[in-house]
Design an enzyme around this catalytic site. Sequence first.
Site, PDB file in Angstrom:
ATOM      1  NE  ARG A  95     -28.711  10.303  77.394  1.00  0.00           N
ATOM      2  CZ  ARG A  95     -29.370   9.949  78.130  1.00  0.00           C
ATOM      3  NH1 ARG A  95     -29.618  10.660  79.359  1.00  0.00           N
ATOM      4  NH2 ARG A  95     -30.294   8.944  78.105  1.00  0.00           N
ATOM      5  CG  HIS A 122     -33.987   7.370  74.605  1.00  0.00           C
ATOM      6  ND1 HIS A 122     -32.766   6.720  74.573  1.00  0.00           N
ATOM      7  CD2 HIS A 122     -34.160   7.764  76.196  1.00  0.00           C
ATOM      8  CE1 HIS A 122     -32.350   6.627  75.927  1.00  0.00           C
ATOM      9  NE2 HIS A 122     -33.250   7.372  76.849  1.00  0.00           N
ATOM     10  CD  GLN A 125     -36.485   4.246  78.490  1.00  0.00           C
ATOM     11  OE1 GLN A 125     -35.499   4.725  78.927  1.00  0.00           O
ATOM     12  NE2 GLN A 125     -37.243   3.264  79.260  1.00  0.00           N
ATOM     13  CG  ASP A 213     -40.058  11.456  79.026  1.00  0.00           C
ATOM     14  OD1 ASP A 213     -39.510  11.613  80.012  1.00  0.00           O
ATOM     15  OD2 ASP A 213     -39.562  12.078  77.777  1.00  0.00           O
ATOM     16  CB  CYS A 253     -38.203   6.747  79.736  1.00  0.00           C
ATOM     17  SG  CYS A 253     -38.532   8.783  79.877  1.00  0.00           S
ATOM     18  NE  ARG A 281     -32.431   1.991  78.839  1.00  0.00           N
ATOM     19  CZ  ARG A 281     -31.908   3.530  78.581  1.00  0.00           C
ATOM     20  NH1 ARG A 281     -32.586   4.621  79.245  1.00  0.00           N
ATOM     21  NH2 ARG A 281     -30.842   3.729  78.095  1.00  0.00           N
TER      22      ARG A 281
HETATM   23  N1  NVA Z   1     -37.458  13.268  77.172  1.00  0.00           N
HETATM   24  C1  NVA Z   1     -36.379  13.132  78.257  1.00  0.00           C
HETATM   25  C2  NVA Z   1     -36.031  11.899  78.235  1.00  0.00           C
HETATM   26  C3  NVA Z   1     -34.873  11.662  79.388  1.00  0.00           C
HETATM   27  C4  NVA Z   1     -34.425  10.128  79.345  1.00  0.00           C
HETATM   28  C5  NVA Z   1     -35.390  14.116  77.760  1.00  0.00           C
HETATM   29  O1  NVA Z   1     -34.696  13.833  76.650  1.00  0.00           O
HETATM   30  O2  NVA Z   1     -34.699  14.793  78.556  1.00  0.00           O
HETATM   31  N1   CP Z   2     -34.391   6.937  80.704  1.00  0.00           N
HETATM   32  C1   CP Z   2     -33.031   7.471  80.918  1.00  0.00           C
HETATM   33  O1   CP Z   2     -32.438   7.486  79.679  1.00  0.00           O
HETATM   34  O2   CP Z   2     -32.677   7.856  81.740  1.00  0.00           O
HETATM   35  P1   CP Z   2     -31.197   8.646  81.915  1.00  0.00           P
HETATM   36  O3   CP Z   2     -31.155   9.991  81.269  1.00  0.00           O
HETATM   37  O4   CP Z   2     -31.101   8.630  83.397  1.00  0.00           O
HETATM   38  O5   CP Z   2     -30.069   7.934  81.370  1.00  0.00           O
END
Ligand code: NVA
Ligand code: CP
Length: 298
Positions: A95, A122, A125, A213, A253, A281
């Site tokens: 990540r 992502h 997701q 989101d 998500c 997930r």
């Molecule tokens: N768009 C959000 C998704 C979190 C799962 C982010 O990147 O923070």
């Molecule tokens: N939806 C998702 O990726 O959640 P987290 O950021 O908590 O992993």
Amino acid sequence: MPRHLLEIDDLTPAEISLVLDYAQNPASQQLRGKGAALLFEKPSNRTRNSMEMAIMQLGGHPVTIRPDEVGLGKRESTGDIARTLSCYHAVIGARVFDHATVKELADYATVPVINMLSDSAHPLQALADLLTIQQEFGEFEGIKIAYVGDSNNVARSLAIASGMVGMNFRVASPEGYEFSDSDIKRIQRTGTEILQTRDPNEAVEGVDVIYTDVWTSMGQENEREGRLKDFSAFTVTDDLLQKANNKNIFMHCLPAHPGEEATREVLDGRSSRIWKQAENRMHSARGLLMFLLTEGTE
Ligand code: NVA
Ligand code: CP
């Protein structure tokens, strides 16, 4: 050569279907005695827990690593970290902020690399979202999905995934937060029509799925005040859901900010499938791992 999942269109539509099948089949023991490295530059609840549990269900041992522990790109180059982790692990998840980092890991790794979220994508997701929609409607063809909010990493992967499986995708974002022309071209290459509008009502008219989101993604915290103003007309409310098909489902998500991108009533309401999505997930991550470990070599 290992197969990687950096964005959802690294899979073909047939491979997505296979991953979703694996997700609903009993777990194999393909990771028995093997490790899986999970590297996080950003916080996570669902991704870390679902990946760790999926790896465990396949008999493997997850090792979660913070970037300061390995000194990503500082103590050691990203490429050398990828080569080192490949010595111990059957798969590497990452990540990251910059999508280029996960690409660089994939360039050097000798095992599959999975993008566990970057600033632009992502795909994990999107797989869970497809599994949730398939379980709900039994098929994808003809399903209409409207994404209301920021055209961000989650929206981009979802739009590409939707097109790949034959869903019709609409997106409502305020000015300045739309998909770029190259994003639109990439989504259209899947063969789908995409409607891009600034009007959430237009986007959700008659759709089966409403998705949103957060307005401020990880790494954009200093833009939060401006975004709260810019997105103020984009909250998903019960009134907005009324415009959709009467059997609509609501998806997010997570994490959610109740009162911003969706009201608490919507998050907890009859249409909401957010906990099913969160559970999926884990199943979809397990399905992806089974696919990559079985068929994922070129
Ligand atoms: N768009 C959000 C998704 C979190 C799962 C982010 O990147 O923070
Ligand atoms: N939806 C998702 O990726 O959640 P987290 O950021 O908590 O992993």
